[in-house]
Scaffold this active site. Structure first.
Site, short mmCIF file in Angstrom:
data_model
loop_
_atom_site.label_atom_id
_atom_site.label_comp_id
_atom_site.label_asym_id
_atom_site.label_seq_id
_atom_site.Cartn_x
_atom_site.Cartn_y
_atom_site.Cartn_z
N ASN A 9 0.87 -1.18 0.00
CA ASN A 9 0.00 0.00 0.00
C ASN A 9 0.91 1.23 0.00
O ASN A 9 1.53 1.54 1.01
CB ASN A 9 -0.88 -0.05 1.26
CG ASN A 9 -1.71 1.20 1.44
OD1 ASN A 9 -1.78 2.05 0.55
ND2 ASN A 9 -2.34 1.32 2.59
N TRP A 10 0.97 1.89 -1.14
CA TRP A 10 1.90 3.02 -1.27
C TRP A 10 1.36 4.31 -0.67
O TRP A 10 2.05 5.31 -0.64
CB TRP A 10 2.26 3.24 -2.75
CG TRP A 10 3.07 2.14 -3.36
CD1 TRP A 10 3.57 1.03 -2.73
CD2 TRP A 10 3.49 2.03 -4.73
NE1 TRP A 10 4.26 0.24 -3.61
CE2 TRP A 10 4.23 0.83 -4.86
CE3 TRP A 10 3.31 2.81 -5.87
CZ2 TRP A 10 4.79 0.41 -6.07
CZ3 TRP A 10 3.85 2.41 -7.08
CH2 TRP A 10 4.60 1.22 -7.16
N LYS A 11 0.10 4.28 -0.25
CA LYS A 11 -0.51 5.46 0.38
C LYS A 11 -0.28 6.70 -0.48
O LYS A 11 -0.27 6.61 -1.70
CB LYS A 11 0.00 5.62 1.82
CG LYS A 11 -0.20 4.32 2.62
CD LYS A 11 0.01 4.47 4.11
CE LYS A 11 -0.21 3.12 4.79
NZ LYS A 11 -0.11 3.18 6.24
N HIS A 95 -9.52 0.84 4.64
CA HIS A 95 -8.26 1.00 5.38
C HIS A 95 -8.50 1.90 6.60
O HIS A 95 -9.29 2.83 6.54
CB HIS A 95 -7.20 1.62 4.46
CG HIS A 95 -5.84 1.61 5.08
ND1 HIS A 95 -5.43 2.55 6.00
CD2 HIS A 95 -4.80 0.74 4.95
CE1 HIS A 95 -4.21 2.26 6.39
NE2 HIS A 95 -3.80 1.16 5.78
N GLU A 97 -6.93 4.26 7.84
CA GLU A 97 -6.72 5.70 7.63
C GLU A 97 -7.96 6.32 6.98
O GLU A 97 -8.29 7.48 7.24
CB GLU A 97 -5.47 5.93 6.78
CG GLU A 97 -4.20 5.71 7.61
CD GLU A 97 -3.00 5.21 6.84
OE1 GLU A 97 -2.98 5.32 5.61
OE2 GLU A 97 -2.07 4.70 7.49
N GLU A 167 -5.53 -5.41 10.23
CA GLU A 167 -4.50 -4.42 10.50
C GLU A 167 -4.80 -3.70 11.81
O GLU A 167 -5.57 -2.74 11.84
CB GLU A 167 -4.46 -3.38 9.37
CG GLU A 167 -4.17 -3.97 8.02
CD GLU A 167 -3.59 -2.91 7.08
OE1 GLU A 167 -2.44 -3.08 6.67
OE2 GLU A 167 -4.29 -1.93 6.80
N GLY A 173 2.36 1.78 10.84
CA GLY A 173 3.30 2.89 10.76
C GLY A 173 4.01 3.19 12.06
O GLY A 173 4.67 4.22 12.19
N SER A 213 3.30 -2.64 10.20
CA SER A 213 4.75 -2.71 10.40
C SER A 213 5.37 -4.05 9.98
O SER A 213 6.28 -4.55 10.64
CB SER A 213 5.11 -2.38 11.85
OG SER A 213 4.68 -1.07 12.18
N GLY A 234 2.77 -1.30 4.29
CA GLY A 234 2.82 0.14 4.00
C GLY A 234 4.25 0.59 3.78
O GLY A 234 4.83 0.42 2.70
N GLY A 235 4.86 1.12 4.83
CA GLY A 235 6.20 1.72 4.74
C GLY A 235 7.23 0.88 4.00
O GLY A 235 7.94 1.39 3.13
P1 PGA Z 1 2.77 -0.08 7.67
O1 PGA Z 1 1.31 0.18 7.04
O2 PGA Z 1 3.31 -1.32 7.04
O3 PGA Z 1 3.56 1.17 7.31
O4 PGA Z 1 2.58 -0.22 9.15
C1 PGA Z 1 0.43 -0.87 6.82
C2 PGA Z 1 -0.84 -0.36 6.18
O5 PGA Z 1 -1.28 0.75 6.51
O6 PGA Z 1 -1.44 -1.05 5.33
#
Ligand code: PGA
Length: 251
Positions: A9-11, A95, A97, A167, A173, A213, A234-235
């Protein structure tokens, strides 16, 4: 047997040029991987660029959200049909967020999921509890509400096109991954819930990803759990080297 799925997920990151070079760098690093599905989710504007760059690779493309209407006077929205047209095969829905910052609810998640399935997209449906919910022992009830709300009215025949991503919000994050056991406990709960809502046939076939993470260093332990079928990253998906390290969790 459930095919493992690793999704990035490149956000809200990456210009067109950066997105293309990430795919170009990633593809050769994972070209020998077999039996793993790999998906990346760029921003809307980069979808067709990434889809073109990924065409001859095993990388598939997801959107990070969609709207539930096919077309109409809905300024600013993008429909599942247009995502398919741009080159998506998957879409992330719900998600945390989006739930946290953009008013996403189980009802909107459900409407989006139905619309995406109708358009022929695979849905990565995200659920997860906050730290406060975990600390007040509400994890299972929160997950139950989110899973049953998200899947409401979705027929068993469509469930093969749904992947659930667990998640925990406190792990996203933060560098604070859920332990293998904490993740497995919730994954097993989700599978038993889906067995109740549908049957053990659907539950056994359902892929449940862990997100929060995930890194090359912790993916192996997570993937060795009985009910963890992949990762939503994500990251660590923003760099070819680290994402490839996660995709290559088997070797
Ligand atoms: P993260 O994000 O790997 O940076 O914790 C995961 C996500 O939001 O899908």
């Amino acid at each position: 047997m459930r095919t493992p799925l690793i999704a990035g997920n490149w956000k809200l990151f990456k210009t067109l040029a950066e997105a293309k070079s990430l795919v170009d760098e990633l593809a050769p690093l994972i070209s020998k991987v077999q039996g793993v599905e790999v998906v990346v989710a760029p921003v809307f504007t980069a979808i067709s660029t990434v889809a073109a760059a990924a065409e001859k690779t095993l990388i598939r493309v997801a959107a990070q959200d969609c709207y539930w209407e096919e077309e109409g006077a809905f300024t600013g929205e993008v429909s599942p049909k247009l995502l398919k047209d741009a080159g998506c095969s998957h879409v992330i829905i719900g998600h945390s967020e989006r739930r946290q910052y953009f008013g996403e609810t189980d009802e909107t998640v459900n409407r989006k999921t139905k619309a995406a399935l109708k358009a022929g997209l695979v849905v990565l449906l995200c659920v997860g509890e906050t730290l406060a919910e975990r600390e007040s022992n509400a994890t299972f009830s929160v997950i139950k509400t989110q899973v049953s709300g998200g899947l409401a009215g979705i027929p068993a025949a469509d469930l093969a096109q749904v992947v659930i991503a667990y998640e925990p919000v406190w792990a996203i994050g933060t560098g604070q991954t859920a332990s293998d056991e904490q993740a497995q406990e919730v994954h097993a709960f989700i599978r038993s819930l889906v067995a109740e809502l549908y049957s053990s046939l659907e539950a056994d076939a359902l892929r449940i990803l862990y997100g929060g993470s995930v890194k090359p260093e912790n993916v192996k332990g997570l993937m060795s759990q009985a009910d963890i079928d992949g990762a939503l990253v994500g990251g660590a998906s923003l760099k070819a080297e680290s994402f490839a390290g996660i995709v290559r969790f088997q070797g």
